[in-house]
Design an enzyme around this catalytic site. Structure first.
Site, mmCIF file in Angstrom:
data_model
loop_
_atom_site.group_PDB
_atom_site.id
_atom_site.type_symbol
_atom_site.label_atom_id
_atom_site.label_comp_id
_atom_site.label_asym_id
_atom_site.label_seq_id
_atom_site.Cartn_x
_atom_site.Cartn_y
_atom_site.Cartn_z
ATOM 1 N N ASN A 83 0.826 -1.209 0.000
ATOM 2 C CA ASN A 83 0.000 0.000 0.000
ATOM 3 C C ASN A 83 0.859 1.257 0.000
ATOM 4 O O ASN A 83 0.624 2.200 -0.769
ATOM 5 C CB ASN A 83 -0.908 0.027 1.235
ATOM 6 C CG ASN A 83 -2.073 -0.929 1.144
ATOM 7 O OD1 ASN A 83 -2.359 -1.488 0.092
ATOM 8 N ND2 ASN A 83 -2.762 -1.114 2.257
ATOM 9 N N ARG A 410 -10.177 -4.837 -14.683
ATOM 10 C CA ARG A 410 -9.068 -5.675 -14.217
ATOM 11 C C ARG A 410 -9.561 -7.114 -14.233
ATOM 12 O O ARG A 410 -10.680 -7.393 -13.825
ATOM 13 C CB ARG A 410 -8.638 -5.323 -12.794
ATOM 14 C CG ARG A 410 -8.172 -3.894 -12.589
ATOM 15 C CD ARG A 410 -7.630 -3.725 -11.172
ATOM 16 N NE ARG A 410 -7.547 -2.336 -10.772
ATOM 17 C CZ ARG A 410 -6.523 -1.525 -11.047
ATOM 18 N NH1 ARG A 410 -5.510 -1.987 -11.742
ATOM 19 N NH2 ARG A 410 -6.529 -0.273 -10.644
ATOM 20 N N ARG A 440 -4.765 1.477 -13.869
ATOM 21 C CA ARG A 440 -3.443 1.715 -13.301
ATOM 22 C C ARG A 440 -2.789 0.416 -12.819
ATOM 23 O O ARG A 440 -3.376 -0.356 -12.077
ATOM 24 C CB ARG A 440 -3.549 2.700 -12.138
ATOM 25 C CG ARG A 440 -2.206 3.036 -11.501
ATOM 26 C CD ARG A 440 -2.398 4.055 -10.394
ATOM 27 N NE ARG A 440 -2.642 5.384 -10.929
ATOM 28 C CZ ARG A 440 -3.341 6.317 -10.277
ATOM 29 N NH1 ARG A 440 -3.889 6.049 -9.118
ATOM 30 N NH2 ARG A 440 -3.504 7.514 -10.806
ATOM 31 N N HIS A 470 -14.767 2.497 -15.798
ATOM 32 C CA HIS A 470 -14.572 1.783 -14.546
ATOM 33 C C HIS A 470 -15.797 0.969 -14.152
ATOM 34 O O HIS A 470 -15.746 0.179 -13.218
ATOM 35 C CB HIS A 470 -14.229 2.801 -13.443
ATOM 36 C CG HIS A 470 -13.807 2.196 -12.147
ATOM 37 N ND1 HIS A 470 -14.575 2.265 -11.001
ATOM 38 C CD2 HIS A 470 -12.696 1.508 -11.797
ATOM 39 C CE1 HIS A 470 -13.955 1.660 -10.005
ATOM 40 N NE2 HIS A 470 -12.810 1.192 -10.470
ATOM 41 N N TYR A 503 -11.989 -9.935 -2.195
ATOM 42 C CA TYR A 503 -12.660 -8.642 -2.138
ATOM 43 C C TYR A 503 -14.134 -8.851 -1.820
ATOM 44 O O TYR A 503 -14.778 -9.727 -2.393
ATOM 45 C CB TYR A 503 -12.563 -7.903 -3.484
ATOM 46 C CG TYR A 503 -11.218 -7.323 -3.825
ATOM 47 C CD1 TYR A 503 -10.045 -7.793 -3.231
ATOM 48 C CD2 TYR A 503 -11.101 -6.313 -4.763
ATOM 49 C CE1 TYR A 503 -8.819 -7.250 -3.564
ATOM 50 C CE2 TYR A 503 -9.876 -5.768 -5.107
ATOM 51 C CZ TYR A 503 -8.739 -6.248 -4.503
ATOM 52 O OH TYR A 503 -7.513 -5.723 -4.837
ATOM 53 N N ARG A 599 -13.950 2.534 3.908
ATOM 54 C CA ARG A 599 -12.767 1.699 4.101
ATOM 55 C C ARG A 599 -11.492 2.522 4.125
ATOM 56 O O ARG A 599 -10.614 2.309 4.951
ATOM 57 C CB ARG A 599 -12.656 0.664 2.973
ATOM 58 C CG ARG A 599 -11.517 -0.335 3.213
ATOM 59 C CD ARG A 599 -11.237 -1.180 2.003
ATOM 60 N NE ARG A 599 -10.319 -0.526 1.086
ATOM 61 C CZ ARG A 599 -10.464 -0.478 -0.221
ATOM 62 N NH1 ARG A 599 -11.511 -1.019 -0.786
ATOM 63 N NH2 ARG A 599 -9.565 0.127 -0.987
ATOM 64 N N HIS A 627 -15.069 -3.666 -0.441
ATOM 65 C CA HIS A 627 -14.940 -3.012 -1.738
ATOM 66 C C HIS A 627 -16.273 -2.559 -2.325
ATOM 67 O O HIS A 627 -16.302 -1.793 -3.290
ATOM 68 C CB HIS A 627 -14.248 -3.985 -2.703
ATOM 69 C CG HIS A 627 -13.776 -3.388 -3.978
ATOM 70 N ND1 HIS A 627 -14.323 -3.705 -5.202
ATOM 71 C CD2 HIS A 627 -12.799 -2.483 -4.239
ATOM 72 C CE1 HIS A 627 -13.702 -3.034 -6.159
ATOM 73 N NE2 HIS A 627 -12.778 -2.285 -5.609
#
Length: 717
Positions: A83, A410, A440, A470, A503, A599, A627
């Site tokens: 992170n 992703r 990214r 997204h 997730y 979160r 998430h």
């Protein structure tokens, strides 16, 4: 005479009466004085960068939590490192870039970029040192007590040293490339996040000292297994055998160091005829981004540190001195050891009840199941493989399916969903894959997927210029006896079977016609020239997510003023957008209770008298990464809830295509409401945000994720 022709003779139901009463409530329009009362509070926003550091501090607190299984605490140490690496590569790099270019615009928090950067460095350095201390003082001794030893070279016995010597000679030595620094050899390029040895050697004949760099190869185990759950850092093995790399020279000292570079990618799409080619070129440039952090061992010699700082063109303020070993990302390999007694109890996701045949071992007909009921999925408790993945795979194999359209942001390296789309295209179905190649750190993988899909005959598009796509959407068009039917999946998480096990996300499978019409129009928008901006059942950024949510917040104020049930509950990853925060402040000032479950980053300052008295902010972290995004409103007694991909951040609301869908049935709404009830219950374990930006642990008897696992096991049993 039919009842339809004499509606005045039919008694209205309580549900209809409630809807009529709600419709009669006057709408709320903020007055200028209302807005001034908010905007005059100049310090009403917390700084987003500092809030992110507080999030990673909560991750570190999980590593410090002695009630958690030991190998899970070890994993949280690795997560903390990863992170923080990404934070420096993107956020700190961005701060440095703004300062260097003179774009020193004051942040919403009131802080200037240089002030933010200095505070970031103070806090990040403190957290890094605390992280190193947790490893050396808590985790490593606790692992040793359980028979898992992470040792240094000096702790090895003679047999272990011999084994390491053999390993070095046979496998490691052939891979190493020592790079000298002298007038004929310029200082070598140090790749981002690589682990390196700074070596000082001396020529015994001339007495002259030289500097050399040895890169620790990343394709070997970071912690070399010695047998019997004993491990030694790879750099220790290399450091002990440096004489073989510099024969005839004296090795005086060696120190490990690590550089973090700016690895954000920027592509000017308007000027790029071929987006794939432009992005590939930019990915090459990323490898040479300027350094933003230098990590060194505490024992490093001043002269060596001075050389590194000078050659890397970095300031001493950007140096972090830590006890070794550096780079604890690879602690994941230790956390993966087969010591189930030191991990969370095993958990296997189960098939959602509406997608499970009670008396059959055969896979359920997903289309038949969705036609009967909308299905609200909650991963990882509900299996991704037997729901979303099976949905796409059955669509690919079903001869009645005419088309599949899907977004890909992703996905996993061996994605069954990508394989299913390829199978569908090869079977003659129309397949549209909207691949976001600018996701990214997944850019290279998504470029590979895009080309593979194109080669199979899929229609591959990259969304809208200037916007990242997204949203998480899939639409299957099927030819059925009663006509064409659309099957829709809208989710909060990526189409990635691996992360779906780690997730926490929510997804909706539905044949709702209004939602199907909206999703069809949206896909046309993304692949063609449609510019439909308003949808019946969707909020779509950048056109309507922010404004739609603000309108809903204003509606809650109107309900509260009319004496009807009012309340707001959001569950998000981050909330930064000033307009939305100000709207929540308005609701709080009017007396509407606001509960936020965040979160990560939260720029809203709760509990400020006269501003946010009625706002509470909580955070839940744990085994799974929370998430999902949920936006729930009491609605004057007729609650509504939206789920989707959007966080409350500028990039999501202004620079991405995001989708929120209104849950269409009382059943799905009730399931979401029950989840939020548990999350916000007083007895639920978590963190609570204070007005000054600090988070305090709120220990509780209910651990939300464990409770949901137990509920899933009970349902399965």
């Amino acid at each position: 005479m039919s009842e339809e022709l004499v509606p005045d003779l039919v008694e209205a139901t309580p549900h209809e009466e409630a809807r009529a009463a709600i419709a009669a409530v006057p709408s709320y329009v903020p007055q200028e004085s209302d807005l001034e009362a908010i905007t005059e509070v100049s310090d009403r926003f917390l700084d987003r960068e500092l809030s992110w550091l507080r999030f990673n501090q909560r991750v570190l607190e999980l590593a410090e939590d002695a009630t958690l299984p030991l190998l899970e605490r070890t994993r949280f140490l690795a997560i903390f490192t990863s992170n923080l690496d990404e934070f420096f590569m993107v956020r700190v790099a961005g701060l440095k870039r703004r300062i260097a270019t003179g774009l020193a615009v004051r942040a919403a928090s009131g802080m200037m970029p240089r002030e933010v950067l200095e505070t970031v460095w103070d806090q990040a350095r403190e957290l890094s040192q605390r992280h190193a201390a947790v490893f050396s003082d808590q985790i490593a001794p606790a692992l040793s007590a359980e028979g898992i030893d992470l040792v240094r070279w000096a702790d090895l016995d003679r047999d272990e040293q011999r084994a390491c010597k053999r390993l070095f000679k046979e496998r490691i030595f052939p891979v190493l490339t020592p790079l000298a620094v002298d007038p004929a050899h310029p200082f070598p390029y140090i790749s981002g996040l690589s682990l390196n040895l700074a070596v000082v050697i001396r020529n015994p004949k001339t007495g002259k000292q030289h500097f050399a760099r040895v890169k620790v190869p990343s394709n070997f185990d970071r912690f070399v297994p010695l047998g019997n759950d004993r491990f030694v850092p790879l750099e220790d093995v290399i450091g002990e055998h440096l004489a073989r790399l510099f024969p005839g020279m004296e090795v005086l000292e060696a120190h490990t160091f690590r550089v973090t570079r700016n690895e954000d990618v920027e592509v000017e799409e308007d000027d790029a005829e071929n987006l794939l080619a432009a992005l590939e070129k930019e990915l090459l440039r990323r490898k040479f981004g300027p350094p933003v952090r230098l990590e060194v061992e505490q024992s490093i010699a001043p002269s060596v540190l001075e050389l590194l700082v000078s050659e890397l063109d970095i300031s001493m303020e950007e140096v972090v001195r830590l006890p070794g070993p550096l780079d604890l990302r690879r602690l994941h390999s230790i956390a993966d050891l087969r010591r189930e007694d030191l991990k969370y109890p095993a958990f296997v996701p189960s098939t959602h009840p509406l997608l499970a045949e009670v008396e059959s071992a055969a896979p359920v007909d997903v289309f038949k199941a969705i036609r009967r009921h909308d299905v609200l999925l909650h991963h990882p408790y509900d299996s991704f493989a037997t729901s979303v993945q099976r949905f796409i795979e059955q669509a690919a194999a079903d001869p009645h399916v005419l088309a599949i359209k899907q977004t890909v942001y992703r996905t996993s390296g061996d994605s069954p969903i990508i394989d299913a789309l390829i199978d569908a295209a090869e079977a003659g179905k129309q397949v549209l894959a909207l691949v976001e190649i600018k996701a990214r750190f997944d850019e290279s993988a998504n470029i590979r997927w895009a080309r593979k899909l194109e080669q199979a005959g899929c229609h591959v598009v990259y969304g809208l210029v200037g916007l990242k796509t997204h949203c998480k959407l899939a639409m299957v068009v099927r030819d059925e006896p009663d006509g064409i039917k659309r099957y829709i999946h809208i989710g909060t998480g990526n189409y990635n079977g691996k992360t779906a096990r780690m997730y926490e996300d929510i997804g909706l499978l539905t044949t709702n016609e209004a939602i199907g019409d909206d999703v069809a129009h949206l896909f046309n928008n993304l692949s063609g020239w449609s510019r439909k901006a308003r949808y019946a059942e969707l909020l779509v950024a950048p056109d309507s997510v922010r404004s739609g949510l603000v309108d809903q917040i204003h509606a809650e104020i109107a309900h509260h003023r009319a004496g009807r049930p009012a309340g707001i509950r959001f569950k998000v990853n981050s909330i930064v957008d000033e307009q939305l925060i100000d709207a929540l402040y308005l609701a709080s000032r009017e007396g509407v209770p606001v509960e936020l479950l965040v979160r990560g980053i939260c720029a809203l300052r709760p509990g400020v008298p006269g501003l946010s008295d009625n706002i509470t902010v909580r955070s839940i972290l744990g085994r799974f990464l929370e998430h999902s995004r949920i936006f729930w409103f009491a609605g004057g007694g007729e609650p509504v809830a939206w789920i989707g991909s959007a966080d409350m951040m500028h990039r999501n609301l202004d620079r991405r295509v995001e989708v929120l869908v209104k849950l269409p049935t009382a059943q799905s709404l009730g399931e979401v409401q029950g989840l939020l009830d548990q999350a916000f219950a007083e007895e639920t374990d978590g963190w609570v945000l204070q007005p000054d930006g600090d988070w305090t642990r709120h220990p509780g008897t209910l651990h939300l994720q464990e409770a949901l696992i137990e509920a899933q096991r009970t349902r399965r049993g």
